[in-house]
Design a protein around this motif. Structure first.
Motif, PDB file in Angstrom:
ATOM      1  N   THR A   7     -19.022  -1.985  -8.458  1.00 60.78           N
ATOM      2  CA  THR A   7     -18.852  -0.767  -7.671  1.00 60.78           C
ATOM      3  C   THR A   7     -17.645  -0.880  -6.754  1.00 60.78           C
ATOM      4  OG1 THR A   7     -21.239  -0.419  -7.746  1.00 60.78           O
ATOM      5  CG2 THR A   7     -20.005   0.832  -6.114  1.00 60.78           C
ATOM      6  N   VAL A   8     -17.472  -2.045  -6.150  1.00 59.17           N
ATOM      7  CA  VAL A   8     -16.316  -2.262  -5.278  1.00 59.17           C
ATOM      8  C   VAL A   8     -15.022  -2.141  -6.076  1.00 59.17           C
ATOM      9  CG1 VAL A   8     -15.140  -3.956  -3.830  1.00 59.17           C
ATOM     10  CG2 VAL A   8     -17.609  -3.672  -3.642  1.00 59.17           C
ATOM     11  N   MET A   9     -14.988  -2.702  -7.272  1.00 52.34           N
ATOM     12  CA  MET A   9     -13.795  -2.608  -8.115  1.00 52.34           C
ATOM     13  C   MET A   9     -13.521  -1.163  -8.526  1.00 52.34           C
ATOM     14  SD  MET A   9     -12.247  -5.447  -8.401  1.00 52.34           S
ATOM     15  CE  MET A   9     -11.195  -5.132  -9.787  1.00 52.34           C
ATOM     16  N   GLN A  10     -14.556  -0.411  -8.845  1.00 53.23           N
ATOM     17  CA  GLN A  10     -14.379   0.992  -9.213  1.00 53.23           C
ATOM     18  C   GLN A  10     -13.799   1.789  -8.051  1.00 53.23           C
ATOM     19  OE1 GLN A  10     -18.322   2.101 -10.445  1.00 53.23           O
ATOM     20  NE2 GLN A  10     -18.015   1.386 -12.543  1.00 53.23           N
ATOM     21  N   VAL A  16      -6.617   3.258  -5.347  1.00 49.62           N
ATOM     22  CA  VAL A  16      -5.234   2.901  -5.671  1.00 49.62           C
ATOM     23  C   VAL A  16      -4.599   3.976  -6.556  1.00 49.62           C
ATOM     24  CG1 VAL A  16      -3.800   1.256  -6.951  1.00 49.62           C
ATOM     25  CG2 VAL A  16      -5.528   0.421  -5.354  1.00 49.62           C
ATOM     26  N   ALA A  17      -5.325   4.420  -7.579  1.00 51.96           N
ATOM     27  CA  ALA A  17      -4.795   5.444  -8.481  1.00 51.96           C
ATOM     28  C   ALA A  17      -4.535   6.755  -7.748  1.00 51.96           C
ATOM     29  CB  ALA A  17      -5.758   5.668  -9.642  1.00 51.96           C
ATOM     30  N   VAL A  18      -5.451   7.166  -6.896  1.00 55.34           N
ATOM     31  CA  VAL A  18      -5.265   8.405  -6.135  1.00 55.34           C
ATOM     32  C   VAL A  18      -4.102   8.254  -5.151  1.00 55.34           C
ATOM     33  CG1 VAL A  18      -6.332   9.919  -4.415  1.00 55.34           C
ATOM     34  CG2 VAL A  18      -7.611   9.226  -6.436  1.00 55.34           C
ATOM     35  N   GLY A  19      -3.984   7.083  -4.532  1.00 54.59           N
ATOM     36  CA  GLY A  19      -2.861   6.836  -3.624  1.00 54.59           C
ATOM     37  C   GLY A  19      -1.521   6.922  -4.332  1.00 54.59           C
ATOM     38  N   ILE A  20      -1.442   6.346  -5.539  1.00 55.11           N
ATOM     39  CA  ILE A  20      -0.210   6.424  -6.333  1.00 55.11           C
ATOM     40  C   ILE A  20       0.087   7.871  -6.695  1.00 55.11           C
ATOM     41  CG2 ILE A  20       0.803   5.826  -8.568  1.00 55.11           C
ATOM     42  CD1 ILE A  20      -0.636   3.108  -8.309  1.00 55.11           C
ATOM     43  N   PHE A  21      -0.946   8.623  -7.083  1.00 57.76           N
ATOM     44  CA  PHE A  21      -0.756  10.029  -7.437  1.00 57.76           C
ATOM     45  C   PHE A  21      -0.235  10.837  -6.244  1.00 57.76           C
ATOM     46  CE2 PHE A  21      -2.620  14.331  -7.425  1.00 57.76           C
ATOM     47  CZ  PHE A  21      -1.882  14.870  -8.469  1.00 57.76           C
ATOM     48  N   LEU A  56      -3.382   6.808 -16.281  1.00 53.60           N
ATOM     49  CA  LEU A  56      -3.741   5.686 -15.421  1.00 53.60           C
ATOM     50  C   LEU A  56      -5.249   5.597 -15.219  1.00 53.60           C
ATOM     51  CD1 LEU A  56      -2.829   3.375 -13.543  1.00 53.60           C
ATOM     52  CD2 LEU A  56      -2.633   5.080 -11.723  1.00 53.60           C
ATOM     53  N   MET A  57      -5.903   6.742 -15.013  1.00 56.27           N
ATOM     54  CA  MET A  57      -7.349   6.738 -14.822  1.00 56.27           C
ATOM     55  C   MET A  57      -8.079   6.328 -16.101  1.00 56.27           C
ATOM     56  SD  MET A  57      -7.921   7.220 -11.711  1.00 56.27           S
ATOM     57  CE  MET A  57      -9.668   7.473 -11.683  1.00 56.27           C
ATOM     58  N   VAL A  58      -7.582   6.759 -17.257  1.00 59.03           N
ATOM     59  CA  VAL A  58      -8.186   6.350 -18.524  1.00 59.03           C
ATOM     60  C   VAL A  58      -8.037   4.845 -18.716  1.00 59.03           C
ATOM     61  CG1 VAL A  58      -7.950   6.517 -21.035  1.00 59.03           C
ATOM     62  CG2 VAL A  58      -7.968   8.586 -19.651  1.00 59.03           C
ATOM     63  N   LEU A  62     -11.071   2.156 -18.982  1.00 58.21           N
ATOM     64  CA  LEU A  62     -11.238   1.248 -20.115  1.00 58.21           C
ATOM     65  C   LEU A  62     -11.247  -0.203 -19.662  1.00 58.21           C
ATOM     66  CD1 LEU A  62      -8.963   2.961 -22.789  1.00 58.21           C
ATOM     67  CD2 LEU A  62     -11.459   2.795 -22.799  1.00 58.21           C
ATOM     68  N   TRP A  63     -10.370  -0.544 -18.735  1.00 53.01           N
ATOM     69  CA  TRP A  63     -10.328  -1.907 -18.230  1.00 53.01           C
ATOM     70  C   TRP A  63     -11.638  -2.269 -17.534  1.00 53.01           C
ATOM     71  CZ3 TRP A  63     -10.363  -4.117 -13.296  1.00 53.01           C
ATOM     72  CH2 TRP A  63     -10.065  -5.474 -13.268  1.00 53.01           C
ATOM     73  N   LEU A  64     -12.133  -1.368 -16.711  1.00 55.80           N
ATOM     74  CA  LEU A  64     -13.387  -1.629 -16.009  1.00 55.80           C
ATOM     75  C   LEU A  64     -14.555  -1.754 -16.991  1.00 55.80           C
ATOM     76  CD1 LEU A  64     -13.201   0.646 -12.869  1.00 55.80           C
ATOM     77  CD2 LEU A  64     -13.449  -1.823 -12.891  1.00 55.80           C
ATOM     78  N   GLU A  65     -14.543  -0.944 -18.028  1.00 57.59           N
ATOM     79  CA  GLU A  65     -15.624  -0.974 -18.999  1.00 57.59           C
ATOM     80  C   GLU A  65     -15.680  -2.319 -19.739  1.00 57.59           C
ATOM     81  OE1 GLU A  65     -18.960   0.252 -20.857  1.00 57.59           O
ATOM     82  OE2 GLU A  65     -17.904   1.352 -19.287  1.00 57.59           O
TER      83      GLU A  65
END
Length: 69
Positions: A7-10, A16-21, A56-58, A62-65
């Motif tokens: 959960t912490v990683m998610q 991070v992704a939203v910040g980059i966006f 990036l979100m996809v 996938l990486w998290l999965e």
């Protein structure tokens, strides 16, 4: 209250992704905006930023999965 590592990683990857966006959208609007309007080229770049955010979100999903926590 304990939070699982997954959960912490998610949460971290999402932030991070939203910040980059947001940073990319601000960069495009600052460099290609005039008088509160976005130029045609700026609009194209903004569409590209949105597309990269989706990719990036996809990739993050996938990486998290595939991780074993």
């Amino acid at each position: 209250m304990d939070i699982e590592r997954e959960t912490v990683m998610q949460i971290f990857l999402s932030l991070v992704a939203v910040g980059i966006f947001i940073a990319a959208a601000v960069f495009v609007s600052a460099n290609y905006g005039t008088n509160g309007n976005l130029s045609a080229q700026g609009g194209q770049f903004l569409v590209g930023v949105i597309g990269l955010f989706v990719v990036l979100m996809v990739a993050a999903g996938l990486w998290l999965e595939r991780q074993e926590f």
